[in-house]
Design a protein around this motif. Structure first.
Motif, PDB file in Angstrom:
ATOM      1  N   GLY A 161     -21.736 -54.677  23.258  1.00  0.00           N
ATOM      2  CA  GLY A 161     -21.759 -54.209  24.650  1.00  0.00           C
ATOM      3  C   GLY A 161     -20.994 -55.143  25.568  1.00  0.00           C
ATOM      4  N   LEU A 162     -21.142 -56.445  25.351  1.00  0.00           N
ATOM      5  CA  LEU A 162     -20.422 -57.414  26.157  1.00  0.00           C
ATOM      6  C   LEU A 162     -18.920 -57.341  25.900  1.00  0.00           C
ATOM      7  CD1 LEU A 162     -22.783 -60.526  25.835  1.00  0.00           C
ATOM      8  CD2 LEU A 162     -22.618 -58.938  27.755  1.00  0.00           C
ATOM      9  N   VAL A 163     -18.552 -57.199  24.627  1.00  0.00           N
ATOM     10  CA  VAL A 163     -17.131 -57.114  24.279  1.00  0.00           C
ATOM     11  C   VAL A 163     -16.474 -55.929  24.965  1.00  0.00           C
ATOM     12  CG1 VAL A 163     -15.514 -56.636  22.401  1.00  0.00           C
ATOM     13  CG2 VAL A 163     -17.304 -58.348  22.092  1.00  0.00           C
ATOM     14  N   GLY A 164     -17.150 -54.786  24.950  1.00  0.00           N
ATOM     15  CA  GLY A 164     -16.582 -53.589  25.577  1.00  0.00           C
ATOM     16  C   GLY A 164     -16.288 -53.785  27.050  1.00  0.00           C
ATOM     17  N   LEU A 165     -17.150 -54.530  27.724  1.00  0.00           N
ATOM     18  CA  LEU A 165     -16.939 -54.770  29.155  1.00  0.00           C
ATOM     19  C   LEU A 165     -15.902 -55.871  29.385  1.00  0.00           C
ATOM     20  CD1 LEU A 165     -20.657 -54.603  30.360  1.00  0.00           C
ATOM     21  CD2 LEU A 165     -18.889 -52.851  30.633  1.00  0.00           C
ATOM     22  N   ILE A 166     -15.995 -56.944  28.617  1.00  0.00           N
ATOM     23  CA  ILE A 166     -15.074 -58.061  28.795  1.00  0.00           C
ATOM     24  C   ILE A 166     -13.637 -57.648  28.515  1.00  0.00           C
ATOM     25  CG2 ILE A 166     -14.421 -60.324  27.861  1.00  0.00           C
ATOM     26  CD1 ILE A 166     -17.420 -60.864  27.437  1.00  0.00           C
ATOM     27  N   ASN A 167     -13.463 -56.707  27.617  1.00  0.00           N
ATOM     28  CA  ASN A 167     -12.110 -56.276  27.246  1.00  0.00           C
ATOM     29  C   ASN A 167     -11.458 -55.396  28.304  1.00  0.00           C
ATOM     30  OD1 ASN A 167     -10.329 -56.947  25.272  1.00  0.00           O
ATOM     31  ND2 ASN A 167     -10.998 -55.442  23.769  1.00  0.00           N
ATOM     32  N   THR A 168     -12.167 -55.108  29.396  1.00  0.00           N
ATOM     33  CA  THR A 168     -11.566 -54.311  30.468  1.00  0.00           C
ATOM     34  C   THR A 168     -10.693 -55.166  31.389  1.00  0.00           C
ATOM     35  OG1 THR A 168     -13.503 -54.626  31.913  1.00  0.00           O
ATOM     36  CG2 THR A 168     -13.505 -52.691  30.462  1.00  0.00           C
ATOM     37  N   VAL A 169     -10.732 -56.499  31.202  1.00  0.00           N
ATOM     38  CA  VAL A 169      -9.879 -57.392  31.987  1.00  0.00           C
ATOM     39  C   VAL A 169      -9.034 -58.232  31.031  1.00  0.00           C
ATOM     40  CG1 VAL A 169     -11.481 -57.504  33.941  1.00  0.00           C
ATOM     41  CG2 VAL A 169     -11.675 -59.178  32.095  1.00  0.00           C
ATOM     42  N   PRO A 170      -7.864 -58.683  31.473  1.00  0.00           N
ATOM     43  CA  PRO A 170      -6.965 -59.440  30.577  1.00  0.00           C
ATOM     44  C   PRO A 170      -7.176 -60.949  30.622  1.00  0.00           C
ATOM     45  CG  PRO A 170      -5.814 -58.907  32.602  1.00  0.00           C
ATOM     46  CD  PRO A 170      -7.197 -58.324  32.739  1.00  0.00           C
ATOM     47  N   ASN A 171      -8.164 -61.420  31.350  1.00  0.00           N
ATOM     48  CA  ASN A 171      -8.341 -62.861  31.572  1.00  0.00           C
ATOM     49  C   ASN A 171      -8.643 -63.623  30.287  1.00  0.00           C
ATOM     50  OD1 ASN A 171      -9.050 -61.260  34.033  1.00  0.00           O
ATOM     51  ND2 ASN A 171      -9.139 -63.271  34.949  1.00  0.00           N
ATOM     52  N   PRO A 172      -8.264 -64.887  30.240  1.00  0.00           N
ATOM     53  CA  PRO A 172      -8.640 -65.728  29.094  1.00  0.00           C
ATOM     54  C   PRO A 172     -10.148 -65.936  29.048  1.00  0.00           C
ATOM     55  CG  PRO A 172      -7.605 -67.044  30.828  1.00  0.00           C
ATOM     56  CD  PRO A 172      -7.432 -65.619  31.218  1.00  0.00           C
ATOM     57  N   ILE A 173     -10.651 -66.230  27.826  1.00  0.00           N
ATOM     58  CA  ILE A 173     -12.096 -66.343  27.606  1.00  0.00           C
ATOM     59  C   ILE A 173     -12.393 -67.678  26.926  1.00  0.00           C
ATOM     60  CG2 ILE A 173     -14.106 -65.337  26.446  1.00  0.00           C
ATOM     61  CD1 ILE A 173     -12.461 -62.669  26.442  1.00  0.00           C
ATOM     62  N   SER A 174     -13.335 -68.409  27.521  1.00  0.00           N
ATOM     63  CA  SER A 174     -13.787 -69.664  26.925  1.00  0.00           C
ATOM     64  C   SER A 174     -15.210 -69.481  26.416  1.00  0.00           C
ATOM     65  CB  SER A 174     -13.746 -70.796  27.966  1.00  0.00           C
ATOM     66  OG  SER A 174     -14.236 -72.001  27.404  1.00  0.00           O
ATOM     67  N   ILE A 175     -15.429 -69.854  25.145  1.00  0.00           N
ATOM     68  CA  ILE A 175     -16.760 -69.734  24.533  1.00  0.00           C
ATOM     69  C   ILE A 175     -17.273 -71.149  24.297  1.00  0.00           C
ATOM     70  CG2 ILE A 175     -18.079 -68.815  22.595  1.00  0.00           C
ATOM     71  CD1 ILE A 175     -15.759 -66.775  22.244  1.00  0.00           C
ATOM     72  N   GLU A 176     -18.444 -71.468  24.871  1.00  0.00           N
ATOM     73  CA  GLU A 176     -18.926 -72.843  24.912  1.00  0.00           C
ATOM     74  C   GLU A 176     -20.337 -72.937  24.332  1.00  0.00           C
ATOM     75  OE1 GLU A 176     -16.380 -73.497  29.048  1.00  0.00           O
ATOM     76  OE2 GLU A 176     -18.584 -73.502  29.089  1.00  0.00           O
TER      77      GLU A 176
END
Length: 251
Positions: A161-176
């Motif tokens: 569910g999070l991936v589907g929403l996050i993929n609607t923007v092109p911004n870089p992603i940091s996983i911490e």
């Protein structure tokens, strides 16, 4: 009887002729009227000026001048009594106009908030809008077993569910990744640094498997170095064990 008559005639001859007073008075009246007109004109009151001129013309010519305004007091026009509409100045908004990226991130945040609320995840997922970007923090319990870095199968639906929403923007992603200060013991990791990094890397691999471009992804392991709370209770240690997904702002 002749002498008294002569005395009377001499007194009559000596009487001063005062007939000049009449034109003199007329001249003075005209001068007074002129000064009144000049005074009225200096105030630039059109209604009063016209009323005075009409009255003066009537007196000098002996003709009646038609005038709807009687006397010297001007009748206020509808324009003077009605409220004059003021030109509305455009409202200036001191706030800078949001860029397309900011608007997209605002929309993403609203969608994430709805997703978390609709799925009853408020107890284990928190959302924050910071200078870095939109931060989604998941507690360890929803992703991993204690001391492990492999994603639990029941976490996949939430992450999808999070991936589907996050993929609607092109911004870089940091996983911490973050841990508490409890030593890793026999978990198979040499330190909390390694455990936190491995957990962040597991989430990164899962996102990449769901078609999030690898060049948008990065990960970091912070170990126990950035706790949310002092590690002085089970509840606080649980809050400190977490993975944060940051949708970074471009600038």
């Amino acid at each position: 009887m002749r002498k008294p008559r002569k005395h009377f005639e001499e007194e009559q001859d000596e009487h001063v002729d005062e007939s000049w007073l009449i034109p003199y008075a007329d001249i003075m009246t005209l001068l007074l009227a002129l000064f009144i007109v000049l005074f009225a004109a200096s105030n630039i009151n059109v209604s009063k000026y016209e009323a005075i001129m009409n009255a003066l013309k009537s007196e000098l010519t002996g003709t009646k001048v038609e005038n709807n305004q009687k006397g010297l007091a001007p009748i206020p026009s509808s324009k003077s009594t009605a409220a004059v509409p003021q030109k509305q100045e455009p409202v200036q908004n001191d706030e800078p106009r949001k860029s397309k990226e900011e608007i997209e991130l605002d929309n993403l945040k609203e969608k994430l908030q709805k997703y978390i609320a609709d799925n009853g995840l408020k107890a284990v997922i928190t959302l924050a809008d910071t200078k870095r970007g939109v931060e989604v923090t998941l507690q360890e319990v929803i992703l991993f077993d204690s001391g492990k870095a492999d994603l639990k199968p029941n976490s996949f639906q939430t992450l999808d569910g999070l991936v589907g929403l996050i993929n609607t923007v092109p911004n870089p992603i940091s996983i911490e990744g973050y841990t508490d200060n409890v030593p890793v013991g026999k978990s198979g990791f040499s330190s909390n640094w390694e455990l936190s990094s491995s957990r962040a890397l597991s989430v990164l691999y899962y996102f990449e498997s769901k078609n999030i471009a690898g060049n948008r992804l990065q990960f970091t392991g912070y170990g126990e170095s950035h706790p949310l709370y002092p590690n002085d209770s089970d509840q606080h240690r649980q809050e400190n064990r977490r993975v944060t997904i940051v949708i970074l702002r471009a600038n």
